[in-house]
Scaffold this motif. Structure first.
Motif, PDB file in Angstrom:
ATOM      1  N   THR A  76       0.976  -1.264   0.137  1.00  0.00           N
ATOM      2  CA  THR A  76       0.014   0.021  -0.150  1.00  0.00           C
ATOM      3  C   THR A  76       0.875   1.089  -0.061  1.00  0.00           C
ATOM      4  OG1 THR A  76      -0.112  -0.187   2.298  1.00  0.00           O
ATOM      5  CG2 THR A  76      -2.052  -1.052   1.113  1.00  0.00           C
ATOM      6  N   VAL A  77       0.152   2.213  -0.464  1.00  0.00           N
ATOM      7  CA  VAL A  77       1.014   3.825  -0.450  1.00  0.00           C
ATOM      8  C   VAL A  77       0.065   4.537  -0.142  1.00  0.00           C
ATOM      9  CG1 VAL A  77       2.403   5.432  -1.911  1.00  0.00           C
ATOM     10  CG2 VAL A  77       2.751   2.773  -2.297  1.00  0.00           C
ATOM     11  N   THR A  78       0.347   5.262   0.810  1.00  0.00           N
ATOM     12  CA  THR A  78      -0.781   6.358   1.308  1.00  0.00           C
ATOM     13  C   THR A  78      -0.122   7.703   1.721  1.00  0.00           C
ATOM     14  OG1 THR A  78      -0.674   5.570   3.598  1.00  0.00           O
ATOM     15  CG2 THR A  78      -2.374   4.593   2.359  1.00  0.00           C
ATOM     16  N   LEU A  79      -1.106   8.761   1.702  1.00  0.00           N
ATOM     17  CA  LEU A  79      -0.699  10.153   2.066  1.00  0.00           C
ATOM     18  C   LEU A  79      -0.935  10.271   3.513  1.00  0.00           C
ATOM     19  CD1 LEU A  79       0.879  12.802   1.601  1.00  0.00           C
ATOM     20  CD2 LEU A  79      -1.176  13.584   0.549  1.00  0.00           C
ATOM     21  N   ARG A  80      -0.109  10.353   4.614  1.00  0.00           N
ATOM     22  CA  ARG A  80      -0.673  10.598   5.918  1.00  0.00           C
ATOM     23  C   ARG A  80       0.176  11.698   6.396  1.00  0.00           C
ATOM     24  NH1 ARG A  80      -0.875   4.690   8.017  1.00  0.00           N
ATOM     25  NH2 ARG A  80      -2.805   4.142   7.041  1.00  0.00           N
ATOM     26  N   PRO A  81      -0.571  12.685   6.891  1.00  0.00           N
ATOM     27  CA  PRO A  81       0.348  13.847   7.600  1.00  0.00           C
ATOM     28  C   PRO A  81       0.665  13.433   8.849  1.00  0.00           C
ATOM     29  CG  PRO A  81      -2.120  14.629   6.810  1.00  0.00           C
ATOM     30  CD  PRO A  81      -1.973  12.883   6.777  1.00  0.00           C
ATOM     31  N   ARG A  82       1.823  13.986   9.163  1.00  0.00           N
ATOM     32  CA  ARG A  82       2.637  13.603  10.542  1.00  0.00           C
ATOM     33  C   ARG A  82       3.024  15.053  10.988  1.00  0.00           C
ATOM     34  NH1 ARG A  82       4.972   8.628  12.091  1.00  0.00           N
ATOM     35  NH2 ARG A  82       4.141   6.941  10.675  1.00  0.00           N
ATOM     36  N   GLY A  83       2.425  15.401  12.090  1.00  0.00           N
ATOM     37  CA  GLY A  83       2.753  16.605  12.729  1.00  0.00           C
ATOM     38  C   GLY A  83       2.474  17.941  11.781  1.00  0.00           C
ATOM     39  N   ASN A 100       6.871  -0.259   7.267  1.00  0.00           N
ATOM     40  CA  ASN A 100       6.523   0.708   6.901  1.00  0.00           C
ATOM     41  C   ASN A 100       7.666   1.845   6.535  1.00  0.00           C
ATOM     42  OD1 ASN A 100       3.990   0.012   7.116  1.00  0.00           O
ATOM     43  ND2 ASN A 100       3.623   1.391   8.968  1.00  0.00           N
ATOM     44  N   LEU A 101       7.766   2.268   5.276  1.00  0.00           N
ATOM     45  CA  LEU A 101       8.642   3.152   4.705  1.00  0.00           C
ATOM     46  C   LEU A 101       8.001   4.622   4.691  1.00  0.00           C
ATOM     47  CD1 LEU A 101      10.090   1.077   1.677  1.00  0.00           C
ATOM     48  CD2 LEU A 101      10.860   1.147   3.996  1.00  0.00           C
ATOM     49  N   VAL A 102       8.622   5.610   5.405  1.00  0.00           N
ATOM     50  CA  VAL A 102       8.007   6.824   5.428  1.00  0.00           C
ATOM     51  C   VAL A 102       9.095   7.793   4.856  1.00  0.00           C
ATOM     52  CG1 VAL A 102       6.933   8.765   6.963  1.00  0.00           C
ATOM     53  CG2 VAL A 102       6.567   5.994   7.410  1.00  0.00           C
ATOM     54  N   TRP A 103       8.470   8.707   3.995  1.00  0.00           N
ATOM     55  CA  TRP A 103       9.078   9.791   3.337  1.00  0.00           C
ATOM     56  C   TRP A 103       8.623  11.174   4.130  1.00  0.00           C
ATOM     57  CZ3 TRP A 103       8.552   5.357   0.459  1.00  0.00           C
ATOM     58  CH2 TRP A 103       9.552   4.501  -0.012  1.00  0.00           C
ATOM     59  N   LEU A 104       9.236  11.854   4.874  1.00  0.00           N
ATOM     60  CA  LEU A 104       8.606  12.800   5.582  1.00  0.00           C
ATOM     61  C   LEU A 104       8.602  13.961   4.338  1.00  0.00           C
ATOM     62  CD1 LEU A 104      10.205  12.497   8.960  1.00  0.00           C
ATOM     63  CD2 LEU A 104       7.798  12.138   8.399  1.00  0.00           C
ATOM     64  N   GLY A 105       7.613  15.180   4.293  1.00  0.00           N
ATOM     65  CA  GLY A 105       7.600  16.079   3.545  1.00  0.00           C
ATOM     66  C   GLY A 105       7.368  15.900   2.055  1.00  0.00           C
ATOM     67  N   ARG A 106       7.084  14.819   1.790  1.00  0.00           N
ATOM     68  CA  ARG A 106       6.520  14.205   0.414  1.00  0.00           C
ATOM     69  C   ARG A 106       5.054  13.894   0.178  1.00  0.00           C
ATOM     70  NH1 ARG A 106      11.309  12.788  -2.364  1.00  0.00           N
ATOM     71  NH2 ARG A 106      10.005  13.164  -4.172  1.00  0.00           N
ATOM     72  N   ARG A 107       4.610  14.135  -0.862  1.00  0.00           N
ATOM     73  CA  ARG A 107       3.315  13.710  -1.397  1.00  0.00           C
ATOM     74  C   ARG A 107       3.263  12.801  -2.193  1.00  0.00           C
ATOM     75  NH1 ARG A 107      -0.452  17.558   0.562  1.00  0.00           N
ATOM     76  NH2 ARG A 107       0.382  19.610   1.184  1.00  0.00           N
TER      77      ARG A 107
END
Length: 144
Positions: A76-83, A100-107
């Motif tokens: 799965t690939v989702t856009l989830r706001p963090r902070g 889970n692979l998370v790229w911060l600041g990326r849409r």
């Protein structure tokens, strides 16, 4: 029965040799195992094999607070706001576990789509009981 000349040994690939029956049984055993396994089990086995070939660490063997290289398929690939900031989150499955692979600041990241094979490297951490890798270095592989 055929006589084998003295000083020679029968070849393994000889259809009449003593090893002739064994090769067939191994193939039959694999065939029967594949027929009895579910599709999910077969896919997991294939993912484990390809991850090993790429030199990746199985996700189940990844220790927290240690760097690791993992490879698998994005589920799965989702856009989830963090902070309040955007964060692109992808679930990577390698046949043993998920991370889970998370790229911060990326849409959006081109090529990061469900079903894509990815190899990722980074620091493994634990959040809410799940393994997470923030801003990993990644390499897109074949498949999609």
């Amino acid at each position: 029965m055929d006589e084998v000349p003295t000083g020679t040994t029968p070849r393994r690939d000889d259809p009449d040799g003593p090893e002739a029956g064994r090769a067939g049984r191994g193939g039959l055993r694999r065939f029967l195992r594949r027929m009895a396994s579910s599709k999910a089990e077969l896919e997991a086995e294939e993912l484990k094999r390809t991850s090993d070939e790429e030199g990746a660490t199985p996700i189940t063997a990844c220790a927290t607070r240690k760097r690791a290289c993992v490879a698998g398929t994005l589920r799965t690939v989702t856009l989830r706001p963090r902070g309040g900031a955007p964060a692109l989150e992808a679930e990577l499955y390698d046949g043993t576990d998920v991370i889970n692979l998370v790229w911060l600041g990326r849409r959006k990241i081109a090529g990061i789509d469900p079903g894509r094979r990815v190899r990722a490297e980074g620091l493994v951490s634990l959040q809410d009981g799940r393994k997470v890798m923030f801003n990993p270095r990644y390499e897109l592989r074949g498949g999609s």
